[in-house]
Motif scaffolding. Structure first.
Motif, PDB file in Angstrom:
ATOM      1  N   VAL A   1       0.875  -1.173   0.000  1.00 32.19           N
ATOM      2  CA  VAL A   1       0.000   0.000   0.000  1.00 32.19           C
ATOM      3  C   VAL A   1       0.909   1.219   0.000  1.00 32.19           C
ATOM      4  O   VAL A   1       1.745   1.375   0.890  1.00 32.19           O
ATOM      5  CB  VAL A   1      -0.930   0.019   1.231  1.00 32.19           C
ATOM      6  N   SER A   2       0.763   2.090  -1.013  1.00 35.72           N
ATOM      7  CA  SER A   2       1.641   3.263  -1.114  1.00 35.72           C
ATOM      8  C   SER A   2       0.826   4.549  -1.176  1.00 35.72           C
ATOM      9  O   SER A   2      -0.314   4.564  -1.636  1.00 35.72           O
ATOM     10  CB  SER A   2       2.544   3.162  -2.342  1.00 35.72           C
ATOM     11  N   ASP A   3       1.461   5.605  -0.700  1.00 30.52           N
ATOM     12  CA  ASP A   3       0.891   6.946  -0.836  1.00 30.52           C
ATOM     13  C   ASP A   3       1.022   7.388  -2.282  1.00 30.52           C
ATOM     14  O   ASP A   3       1.789   6.808  -3.055  1.00 30.52           O
ATOM     15  CB  ASP A   3       1.650   7.947   0.039  1.00 30.52           C
ATOM     16  N   VAL A   4       0.307   8.434  -2.626  1.00 31.06           N
ATOM     17  CA  VAL A   4       0.426   9.051  -3.943  1.00 31.06           C
ATOM     18  C   VAL A   4       0.922  10.482  -3.717  1.00 31.06           C
ATOM     19  O   VAL A   4       0.229  11.278  -3.091  1.00 31.06           O
ATOM     20  CB  VAL A   4      -0.937   9.072  -4.685  1.00 31.06           C
ATOM     21  N   PRO A   5       2.145  10.808  -4.196  1.00 30.83           N
ATOM     22  CA  PRO A   5       2.666  12.156  -3.967  1.00 30.83           C
ATOM     23  C   PRO A   5       1.709  13.226  -4.495  1.00 30.83           C
ATOM     24  O   PRO A   5       1.145  13.096  -5.579  1.00 30.83           O
ATOM     25  CB  PRO A   5       3.968  12.176  -4.760  1.00 30.83           C
ATOM     26  N   GLY A   6       1.506  14.259  -3.690  1.00 30.61           N
ATOM     27  CA  GLY A   6       0.639  15.358  -4.097  1.00 30.61           C
ATOM     28  C   GLY A   6      -0.844  15.093  -3.912  1.00 30.61           C
ATOM     29  O   GLY A   6      -1.672  15.938  -4.241  1.00 30.61           O
ATOM     30  N   ARG A   7      -1.211  13.921  -3.408  1.00 31.53           N
ATOM     31  CA  ARG A   7      -2.625  13.587  -3.201  1.00 31.53           C
ATOM     32  C   ARG A   7      -2.803  13.012  -1.801  1.00 31.53           C
ATOM     33  O   ARG A   7      -2.887  11.787  -1.629  1.00 31.53           O
ATOM     34  CB  ARG A   7      -3.091  12.605  -4.272  1.00 31.53           C
TER      35      ARG A   7
END
Length: 145
Positions: free
Chosen positions: A107-113
Motif C-alpha cells: 500500500v503506497s501513498d500518492v505524492p501530491g494527493r
C-alpha cells in the motif's frame, strides 16, 4: 514468369506473417501462465526490497503490454523511490512514496494527493522477476536489478 515470382513472394509474406503472429501469441500466453502460478501474501517487505526495473505494464496479465523503463526501489525504511522516464509526464523524474505491507499487499501513498492510496497485490514473485497487480496500470512486470 511474373506470376510465379508474385505467387512465391505472396506465399513467403503470408508464411512470415503467420509465424510472427504465432510467436507473439506464444510469448504472451507463456508469460501469462508463468505469472499466474505464484501469488504471494507478503508478511513483510523483505522479499521485495531492493531495486527493480519496471519493464512493462498492461491492463491484463496477458495481451498487449506497454514498454516501460523505470526503476522502483523498495527501501527497508518504508520508502519507495521511482525514477526514469515517466511516459505520463513525458520527461524523466524521480518520485518518493511511503509504502507499507498491509493485508498481504503493498500500500503506497500518492505524492501530491494526501489521503490517496494505491494498492498492489504481488501476483508473482521469483528471485529475478516480480509481477504486481493493482495501482493505476493494472499489471506491472519487473526484473530485479
Amino acid at each position: 514468369m511474373y506470376k510465379h515470382i508474385s505467387l512465391i513472394l505472396l506465399a513467403a509474406l503470408l508464411g512470415i506473417a503467420s509465424v510472427s503472429q504465432a510467436v507473439t501469441i506464444r510469448k504472451q500466453t507463456a508469460a501469462a501462465d508463468k505469472s499466474s502460478r505464484n501469488p504471494v501474501c507478503l508478511q513483510d517487505a523483505k522479499p521485495i526490497l531492493g531495486k527493480w526495473t519496471l519493464v512493462e505494464v498492461a491492463p491484463r496479465a496477458s495481451g498487449q503490454r506497454i514498454a516501460e523503463n523505470r526503476t522502483w526501489e523498495f527501501r527497508p525504511d518504508g520508502t519507495l523511490v521511482t525514477s526514469g522516464y515517466n511516459r505520463h509526464f513525458k520527461r524523466n523524474d524521480t518520485q518518493t512514496f511511503h509504502y507499507e505491507i498491509e493485508n498481504c499487499m503493498i500500500v503506497s501513498d500518492v505524492p501530491g494527493r494526501p489521503g490517496k492510496k494505491l494498492r498492489y497485490r504481488v501476483y508473482d514473485l521469483q528471485d529475478d522477476r516480480m509481477v504486481l497487480q493493482g495501482g493505476v496500470e493494472g499489471f506491472y512486470f519487473f526484473k530485479r536489478q
